[in-house]
Write an enzyme that holds these catalytic residues in place. Structure first.
Site, PDB file in Angstrom:
ATOM      1  N   GLU A 142      13.907   2.539  13.659  1.00  0.00           N
ATOM      2  CA  GLU A 142      13.405   3.222  13.039  1.00  0.00           C
ATOM      3  C   GLU A 142      13.376   4.972  13.381  1.00  0.00           C
ATOM      4  OE1 GLU A 142       9.945   2.611  10.504  1.00  0.00           O
ATOM      5  OE2 GLU A 142      10.275   3.975   9.282  1.00  0.00           O
TER       6      GLU A 142
ATOM      7  N   LYS B 231      -6.014  -7.062   6.240  1.00  0.00           N
ATOM      8  CA  LYS B 231      -6.762  -6.890   6.793  1.00  0.00           C
ATOM      9  C   LYS B 231      -7.987  -7.042   7.482  1.00  0.00           C
ATOM     10  CE  LYS B 231      -3.806  -2.957   5.239  1.00  0.00           C
ATOM     11  NZ  LYS B 231      -3.240  -3.547   4.767  1.00  0.00           N
TER      12      LYS B 231
ATOM     13  N   ASN C 113       0.754  -1.033  -0.173  1.00  0.00           N
ATOM     14  CA  ASN C 113       0.286  -0.223   0.184  1.00  0.00           C
ATOM     15  C   ASN C 113       1.307   1.288  -0.157  1.00  0.00           C
ATOM     16  OD1 ASN C 113      -2.667  -0.295   0.253  1.00  0.00           O
ATOM     17  ND2 ASN C 113      -2.405  -1.782   1.545  1.00  0.00           N
TER      18      ASN C 113
HETATM   19  C1  6MZ Z   1       7.242   1.225   9.310  1.00  0.00           C
HETATM   20  C2  6MZ Z   1       5.933   1.269   7.339  1.00  0.00           C
HETATM   21  C3  6MZ Z   1       6.540   1.811   7.074  1.00  0.00           C
HETATM   22  O1  6MZ Z   1       1.392  -3.359   4.068  1.00  0.00           O
HETATM   23  O2  6MZ Z   1      -1.134  -1.861   3.923  1.00  0.00           O
HETATM   24  N1  6MZ Z   1       4.480   0.594   6.223  1.00  0.00           N
HETATM   25  N2  6MZ Z   1       5.976   1.029   8.625  1.00  0.00           N
HETATM   26  N3  6MZ Z   1       7.665   2.408   8.951  1.00  0.00           N
HETATM   27  C4  6MZ Z   1       7.409   2.647   7.615  1.00  0.00           C
HETATM   28  N4  6MZ Z   1       8.279   3.784   7.223  1.00  0.00           N
HETATM   29  C5  6MZ Z   1       8.401   4.800   6.015  1.00  0.00           C
HETATM   30  N5  6MZ Z   1       6.375   2.502   5.307  1.00  0.00           N
HETATM   31  C6  6MZ Z   1       4.464   1.267   5.289  1.00  0.00           C
HETATM   32  O3  6MZ Z   1       1.394  -1.294   3.536  1.00  0.00           O
HETATM   33  C7  6MZ Z   1       1.101  -0.160   3.765  1.00  0.00           C
HETATM   34  C8  6MZ Z   1       1.926  -0.625   5.829  1.00  0.00           C
HETATM   35  O4  6MZ Z   1       3.222   0.146   5.925  1.00  0.00           O
HETATM   36  C9  6MZ Z   1       3.254  -0.706   6.705  1.00  0.00           C
HETATM   37  C10 6MZ Z   1       2.468   0.087   7.297  1.00  0.00           C
HETATM   38  O5  6MZ Z   1       1.738  -0.669   8.462  1.00  0.00           O
HETATM   39  C11 6MZ Z   1       1.094   1.065   6.689  1.00  0.00           C
HETATM   40  O6  6MZ Z   1       0.711   0.667   7.169  1.00  0.00           O
HETATM   41  P1  6MZ Z   1       0.386  -2.479   3.375  1.00  0.00           P
HETATM   42  O7  6MZ Z   1       0.862  -2.798   2.392  1.00  0.00           O
END
Ligand code: 6MZ
Length: 361
Positions: free
Chosen positions: A226, A100, A17
């Site tokens: 992070e 989800k 996403n």
């Molecule tokens: C931590 C991150 C992220 O899973 O819905 N996500 N988590 N640090 C980051 N750095 C910028 N970037 C993305 O993709 C979106 C989800 O990935 C994680 C977060 O939980 C975000 O909601 P999906 O496909």
């Protein structure tokens, strides 16, 4: 740097996403606006803004999830994201996503993942290898045959999935994700990721599910450091994950530990700079890890959110640290050792890189 585009690359840290095309997000938001579910003018500028603090990124994800979380859209974005990585000459993609549950859409974690698999199957601009076993399925098999027959098959991308646990989730939801991943091992799922807003949730909540995954032989990668949180970083390194992502806020002691353990690091330079977890490219820890010969992999994190691509990440590292074509090629090739897919895939990737090397020279 055209050669950064043409060389084969391996992507090991890409969130589904976070990798959506702006044009698709805008189109979907406009449709929802027309249905009265959101106010399009309120979200348009949010989607198009590219410099965001880390906390703002997670607010944007909440908006993206409102826009994308129905089965049909999950299928569409999966297809497009794979096509975009293939276009950038990514030959092996480990795509991660958080399964989800959304009761209002009749969606369970399992049906969300079925929609992702449907997206993988519907890619038609490139041949997709997403599981040796799944290739024997009649549907997947006929898909490959179709392409062979109509001549549209131009190149091949291996796609494997990591199921993410979001730090907002409960211990039970985390365990459900691990169980689903185990159930889907024959359908391209090769590991587990822990991600989400790093200031939310506690490590002990996720530990039982992550330990269970490890016990079952499912590799785990963790978003680690992070934000500054030495206790959590130590606990995460003690867990001995197969890889970690980011490692932006490590102190000397943690670097020492990480280097002794030789845990590979997924490096996301543009993401770290845009979210200001690292001040600028020239002070990025890539340089120290690279010079110490520590295992590392250049990755995009969220190519849509941060308007990047894997070839742009290679170009950024190359220009910032003065690394040439051959050094960047070697870096891309070394990533084969850190993928979660089986040895058969590693062997095939080594052949792809050996062929590409002949063209590089
Ligand atoms: C931590 C991150 C992220 O899973 O819905 N996500 N988590 N640090 C980051 N750095 C910028 N970037 C993305 O993709 C979106 C989800 O990935 C994680 C977060 O939980 C975000 O909601 P999906 O496909």
């Amino acid at each position: 740097m055209e050669w950064c585009v043409t060389m084969p690359k391996i992507e090991l840290h890409a969130h589904l996403n976070g990798s959506i095309r702006d044009s698709t997000l805008l189109e979907l938001a406009r449709e929802l606006g027309e249905k009265g579910a959101i106010v399009f003018s309120d979200v348009e500028h949010v989607i198009l803004k590219h410099d965001r603090a880390l906390s703002e990124v997670f607010k944007l994800f909440d908006l993206i999830h409102v826009i994308t979380t129905d089965h049909e859209t999950v299928t569409r974005i999966t297809k497009e994201v794979i096509e975009d990585f293939a276009d950038d000459n990514v030959v092996y993609l480990e795509l991660r996503t958080t399964p989800k549950r959304n009761d209002s859409k009749g969606m369970s974690k399992r049906s969300y993942m079925q929609a992702v698999l449907e997206g993988i199957r519907s890619v038609n601009s490139v041949e997709v290898d997403f599981s040796h076993k799944a290739n024997a399925d009649t549907s997947a098999h006929s898909h490959f045959v179709d392409h062979l027959c109509n001549g549209t098959r131009s190149k091949k991308i291996y796609v494997r999935l990591l199921l993410s646990i979001d730090r907002r989730e409960t211990a039970e939801a985390a365990m459900e994700t691990v169980e689903l991943a185990l159930e889907m091992r024959d359908r391209g799922v090769v590991g587990i990721d822990l991600s989400g807003n790093p200031v939310v949730g506690e490590w002990p909540t996720f530990l039982p599910a992550l330990e269970f995954a490890k016990k079952q032989g499912l590799p785990v990668t963790l978003h680690c450091g992070e934000v500054p949180n030495p206790d959590e970083i130590h606990a995460m390194l003690d867990f001995l994950p197969s890889r970690i992502g980011h490692a932006c806020c490590f102190e000397d002691e943690e670097w020492k530990l990480l280097k002794n353990l030789k845990i590979p690091v997924e490096i996301c330079m543009t993401s770290n700079i845009r979210t200001e977890t690292i001040a600028s490219a020239d002070v990025h820890h890539f340089a120290d890890l690279y010079r110490s010969n520590h295992p590392l992999i250049l990755c995009t994190d969220d190519s849509g959110i941060f308007s990047t691509s894997l070839s742009s990440e290679y170009a950024l590292a190359s220009s910032t640290f003065g690394l040439g074509k051959r050094e960047m090629f070697d870096l891309a090739q070394k990533a084969i050792d850190f993928i979660f897919a089986c040895d058969g895939v590693k062997r095939e990737l080594k052949m792809i890189f050996a062929t590409a090397l002949k063209k590089l020279n």
